[in-house]
Design a protein around this motif. Structure first.
Motif, short mmCIF file in Angstrom:
data_model
loop_
_atom_site.label_atom_id
_atom_site.label_comp_id
_atom_site.label_asym_id
_atom_site.label_seq_id
_atom_site.Cartn_x
_atom_site.Cartn_y
_atom_site.Cartn_z
N UNK A 190 13.36 -7.74 -13.18
CA UNK A 190 14.66 -8.33 -13.48
C UNK A 190 15.50 -8.47 -12.21
N UNK A 191 15.53 -7.43 -11.41
CA UNK A 191 16.33 -7.47 -10.19
C UNK A 191 15.74 -8.44 -9.17
N UNK A 192 14.42 -8.53 -9.12
CA UNK A 192 13.79 -9.49 -8.21
C UNK A 192 14.12 -10.91 -8.62
N UNK A 193 13.99 -11.20 -9.90
CA UNK A 193 14.30 -12.55 -10.39
C UNK A 193 15.78 -12.86 -10.22
N UNK A 194 16.64 -11.84 -10.30
CA UNK A 194 18.07 -12.06 -10.10
C UNK A 194 18.38 -12.55 -8.69
N UNK A 195 17.52 -12.22 -7.72
CA UNK A 195 17.71 -12.72 -6.36
C UNK A 195 17.02 -14.06 -6.15
N UNK A 196 16.64 -14.72 -7.25
CA UNK A 196 15.93 -15.99 -7.22
C UNK A 196 14.52 -15.84 -6.65
N UNK A 197 13.93 -14.67 -6.87
CA UNK A 197 12.57 -14.42 -6.41
C UNK A 197 11.63 -14.19 -7.58
N UNK A 198 10.43 -13.74 -7.25
CA UNK A 198 9.42 -13.42 -8.26
C UNK A 198 8.45 -12.45 -7.62
N UNK A 199 7.84 -11.59 -8.40
CA UNK A 199 6.86 -10.65 -7.88
C UNK A 199 5.62 -10.69 -8.76
N UNK A 200 4.60 -11.36 -8.26
CA UNK A 200 3.35 -11.48 -9.00
C UNK A 200 2.38 -10.34 -8.71
N UNK A 201 2.79 -9.42 -7.84
CA UNK A 201 1.86 -8.37 -7.41
C UNK A 201 2.03 -7.06 -8.18
N UNK A 202 2.94 -7.01 -9.15
CA UNK A 202 3.22 -5.73 -9.83
C UNK A 202 1.98 -5.18 -10.54
N UNK A 203 1.16 -6.05 -11.11
CA UNK A 203 -0.05 -5.59 -11.77
C UNK A 203 -1.01 -4.92 -10.80
N UNK A 204 -1.14 -5.50 -9.61
CA UNK A 204 -2.00 -4.92 -8.59
C UNK A 204 -1.43 -3.61 -8.08
N UNK A 205 -0.11 -3.53 -7.94
CA UNK A 205 0.53 -2.28 -7.51
C UNK A 205 0.29 -1.19 -8.54
N UNK A 206 0.34 -1.54 -9.83
CA UNK A 206 0.03 -0.59 -10.89
C UNK A 206 -1.38 -0.03 -10.70
N UNK A 207 -2.34 -0.90 -10.42
CA UNK A 207 -3.73 -0.46 -10.25
C UNK A 207 -3.89 0.39 -8.99
N UNK A 208 -3.26 -0.02 -7.89
CA UNK A 208 -3.37 0.72 -6.64
C UNK A 208 -2.77 2.12 -6.77
N UNK A 209 -1.60 2.21 -7.39
CA UNK A 209 -0.92 3.50 -7.52
C UNK A 209 -1.74 4.47 -8.37
N UNK A 210 -2.23 4.00 -9.51
CA UNK A 210 -3.04 4.87 -10.35
C UNK A 210 -4.31 5.30 -9.66
N UNK A 211 -4.94 4.37 -8.91
CA UNK A 211 -6.17 4.70 -8.20
C UNK A 211 -5.92 5.72 -7.10
N UNK A 212 -4.82 5.55 -6.36
CA UNK A 212 -4.52 6.48 -5.28
C UNK A 212 -4.23 7.89 -5.80
N UNK A 213 -3.46 7.98 -6.89
CA UNK A 213 -3.13 9.29 -7.46
C UNK A 213 -4.39 9.98 -7.98
N UNK A 214 -5.22 9.26 -8.71
CA UNK A 214 -6.42 9.87 -9.27
C UNK A 214 -7.42 10.24 -8.18
N UNK A 215 -7.52 9.43 -7.13
CA UNK A 215 -8.43 9.76 -6.03
C UNK A 215 -7.98 11.03 -5.33
N UNK A 216 -6.67 11.14 -5.10
CA UNK A 216 -6.14 12.33 -4.43
C UNK A 216 -6.39 13.59 -5.25
N UNK A 217 -6.20 13.51 -6.56
CA UNK A 217 -6.40 14.68 -7.42
C UNK A 217 -7.89 15.02 -7.54
#
Length: 345
Positions: free
Chosen positions: A59-86
């Motif tokens: 919402x805040x990104x779109x409010x600045x007249x932008x868009x973020x298509x990478x959030x799905x990939x960031x979700x995957x990266x974050x979960x992978x990094x946390x699980x790998x570390x543990x």
């Protein structure tokens, strides 16, 4: 009341809930079992938490007249990094191990958001292109982290993030509540919200007026990345595993739909966090309804798209006027063809 921006989204959400109640009379029933609340409404809030988090940042990104298509990939990266570390730790359930993994994953997600912000605000790349780069590369990075496999962890403390309960409610609901409250307070009780809307409306004029538009955009993309990172932790901890290929898949599209349903324009400017929350609940309720009714998987996305299209159409004033037969010229243009005009009037 009909003209209120939240009227139609609330009506659609109420209509979906009413349909579920008619189809399944015990849909609203909530039961207490082993000190935890269970029920369809609780499931909607619990399973919809990752989407709500991503949609808040979007919402805040779109409010600045932008868009973020990478959030799905960031979700995957974050979960992978946390699980790998543990998984590489000797004691996977140690509190310090889980805290380090969570903090490292959240820091990484913020850095990924900063990367998007640098491309957009620093180098002037179009947001859809800048974030598309990380959308494509990020999914590959997640698979590199997991080595193309599903990483499984045995850590009840980490599992608590997505599957634990607090005060009989899922813990993920409290994470969403804190992030939603923080975003609302920062954007409505401080000047930050006005800065974001100003940058979204007129970025050049905002810069000339003394607003550091680039700094605002960097902060917004970092916050969006952080929200996606939290969503990744909830998803991976809920199943105690990380799947770099499927985690967060198409989340960016659902988040954009939630923002649009909530009344925020893709052109930037005014934004409505409460509307985004309702929009995300509509999408999650719709998903629950589709699964409950037993819609074949091959046409699930089609049904979802049709319903979302209908929601967007009923929100359009122009469509409603056209549907009521009052489209075309306004009142000022509705003159009879044979009307004589007095030139001295």
């Amino acid at each position: 009341m009909i003209k209120h921006r939240l009227f139609w989204p609330i009506c659609v959400l109420a209509g979906l809930l009413l349909f579920n109640l008619i189809y399944s009379p015990d849909f609203f029933s909530i039961k207490m079992r082993d000190g935890h609340l269970y029920g369809s409404l609780i499931d909607i809030l619990n399973f919809g938490s990752p989407l709500i988090l991503v949609a808040i940042g979007m919402t805040l990104v779109i409010a600045t007249s932008g868009i973020d298509l990478s959030v799905g990939s960031v979700v995957a990266i974050t979960g992978a990094m946390a699980c790998l570390s543990i998984s590489r730790s000797v004691d996977q359930n140690a509190l310090i191990t889980v805290l380090i993994a969570v903090l490292a994953a959240l820091l990484l997600s913020a850095l990924l958001g900063l990367w998007n912000g640098l491309l957009v605000a620093g180098f002037g790349i179009q947001p859809i292109i800048a974030t598309l780069i990380l959308m494509v590369a990020g999914r590959g990075i997640a698979q590199l982290i997991t080595n193309g496999q599903i990483i499984t962890v045995l850590s009840p403390k980490y599992q608590y993030i997505g599957a634990g309960s607090l005060f009989t409610l899922p813990f993920s609901i409290f994470i969403v509540a804190v992030m939603f409250a923080a975003a609302s307070l920062l954007t409505r009780k401080t000047a930050l919200g006005l800065f974001i809307e100003s940058v979204g409306c007129k970025p050049t004029a905002s810069r000339l007026a003394g607003i550091r538009s680039r700094t605002v955009m960097l902060a917004v993309y970092m916050f969006c990345g952080l929200c996606a990172g939290m969503a990744g932790l909830i998803l991976s901890s809920n199943v105690s595993s990380a799947d770099g290929n499927n985690a967060g898949l198409w989340y960016e599209l659902d988040a954009i739909l939630a923002v649009v349903i909530g009344g925020t324009s893709l052109n930037g400017g005014r934004f409505y966090l409460t509307g985004t929350l309702i929009g995300a609940l509509i999408i999650q309720t719709l998903t629950t309804t589709i699964y409950m009714v037993g819609v074949p998987p091959e046409i699930t996305l089609v049904v979802k798209a049709v319903v979302v299209l209908a929601v967007c159409l009923v929100q359009s004033d122009k469509f409603r006027r056209l549907f009521r037969g009052r489209g075309g010229r306004g009142k000022a243009g509705n003159y009879p063809a044979n009307r004589e005009v007095n030139p001295h009037a």
